[in-house]
Motif scaffolding. Structure first.
Motif: not given
Length: 467
Positions: A386-387, A400-405, A412-426
């Motif tokens: 998605l991102a 989308v995640l709240t619908s699929e998972f 929890t999903l919000r924390a994972w989204v935040r973690r992904f975007f931060q780790l991707w950028s770093r």
């Protein structure tokens, strides 16, 4: 249509529709030819030639073969196309005299008996596990061409007993099996520039060297799994204990900084030195054997930088870096129980598939797992699609995640989204340094040929603040 259309999962269906619709709409015979093999290192061409007339497929060639070339033939009724052109309103014949532009040649179309038959595709094309088959056949072809065109004498692999290294080892074994089936031992030996071997196991032993490199944090489960896979496929196998190397580095640094290293204060440091201590020995084996060192990073880990630079990323080629972890584990379960059409499964993968993925870099009582460090791999892979693939902002990804998972709560999903975007950028700097990988779809993370992203960025701070 002489084409250079690279391989991607399911892309052959698009090509076939293009050929059929082109032949139908223009009422012509459509000849489609495509490149075959690994031509430049990253891109795989799967071949696949088509001959169609007036919307009907007359013949097609097998894809992803080890042949230098594949000849595809069909008998075409030229008059049928002319009749169809006259019948359709979209065609207007040009009856003007070309004058001096005309070149007259004595020629008659040969009279041939037209025998209509259904184009026959290989049995694997009809498999219910088509994507698994495509993965196996595309990556084994890519490895075969990379091996012979780089004039290497085989592969070296640091095998951990986990999914990624087991997949890489099995791909080399499957490459050997396919080469012997399709080319024969003599031709295979000529292609790779080596003397023939008596059996497939002997070939694997010559071409693949695996090293299991434990530390005190490694367990019997991964050791047994690595041993079972290496023995099952016939790879040359070594156990190289690197704990004394880790101890030496920690002692060296402890003496320099004037304090002991502890897990409470130096967690990442102590994990990384274990991974990095494994690099020099497999590089040495690769040098001694004139072989390619395979890195075992997968796409999911590359997206979030879950890898140790100069550790598990060591290598000159990263064959599975275009494959997400969730699908890779599914592929290994299929390879354990069913296997490719015309080949045997590898039951020795059972010990690998039973495990929960873990780096085994923290003490055993910490119960370290990959998904505990990150998030569930299926969730990670969807966020990446998605991102990065669809360019959606964090808030839209969460929706989308709240619908699929739905089994996970929104926080929890919000924390994972935040973690992904931060780790991707770093971690773009890590993706810039990965060994070359094979492209297996139209959207990948390779920064040199597809997914450009700045090494330094704002890290989606504004978008994440709206999450």
């Amino acid at each position: 249509n002489p084409s250079a259309s690279h391989f991607a999962f399911g892309k052959h269906e698009v090509r076939e529709r293009l050929v059929l619709e082109g032949s139908r709409s223009m009422a012509v015979t459509y000849l489609y030819a495509n490149l075959l093999g690994n031509e430049a290192g990253r891109v795989i061409y799967d071949g696949g030639c088509y001959i169609a007339q007036n919307g009907t497929l007359l013949e097609q060639s097998p894809r992803l073969t080890f042949d230098d070339s594949v000849l595809t033939t069909a008998v075409v009724d030229v008059e049928a196309s002319r009749t169809e052109q006259v019948r359709t309103n979209s065609f207007q014949a040009d009856s003007t005299d070309p004058g001096a532009k005309r070149v007259s040649v004595d020629f008659e179309f040969p009279r041939a008996r037209i025998e209509r038959s259904e184009p026959a595709a290989p049995a694997w094309e009809a498999s219910k596990h088509h994507k698994e088959e495509e993965l196996m056949r595309s990556l084994t072809l890519a490895l075969f061409d990379y091996l012979r065109k780089s004039h290497s004498r085989g592969f070296v692999l640091s095998i951990s007993g986990g999914a990624d290294s087991a997949a890489a080892a099995c791909l080399v074994s499957l490459m050997v099996g396919r080469a012997l089936q399709e080319l024969g031992a003599k031709h295979f030996a000529e292609k790779v520039g080596l003397d023939p071997e008596a059996s497939a196991r002997d070939w694997v032993g010559k071409l693949l060297c695996c090293a299991y490199q434990p530390t005190d944090n490694s367990g019997d489960v991964t050791r047994n799994a690595a041993t079972a896979v290496a023995e099952a496929i016939g790879a040359t196998f070594y156990v190289l204990d690197v704990q004394h190397i880790v101890d030496a580095y920690e002692s060296l640094i402890s003496g320099a900084v004037g304090r002991p290293l502890t897990w409470e204060q130096d967690d990442i440091t102590r994990q990384n030195i274990q991974a990095r201590a494994r690099g020099p020995s497999v590089w040495m084996l690769a040098n001694m054997r004139g072989a390619l060192l395979l890195s075992t990073s997968n796409r999911s880990e590359a997206a979030v930088g879950y890898a140790t630079m100069d550790g598990d990323t060591c290598g000159g080629l990263s064959p599975i870096a275009g494959i997400d972890k969730a699908f890779l584990r599914r592929w290994l379960r299929w390879l354990e129980t069913e296997g490719p059409v015309g080949m045997q499964p590898i039951p020795a993968l059972h010990g690998v598939n039973l495990q929960t993925p873990t780096a085994e870099l923290r003490p055993r009582d910490s119960d370290q797992t990959d998904e505990g460090d990150l998030m569930p791999y299926p969730v990670l892979d969807v966020i990446e699609r998605l991102a990065i693939g669809d360019k959606l902002p964090p808030a839209d990804c969460l929706e989308v995640l709240t619908s699929e998972f739905s089994e996970h709560d929104e926080e929890t999903l919000r924390a994972w989204v935040r973690r992904f975007f931060q780790l991707w950028s770093r971690n773009q700097w890590k993706r810039e340094r990965y060994a070359p990988s094979f492209h297996v779809d139209d959207k990948n993370l390779d920064p040199k040929t597809w997914c450009r992203f700045p090494i330094l960025s704002g890290g989606f701070e504004r978008e994440l603040s709206e999450l």
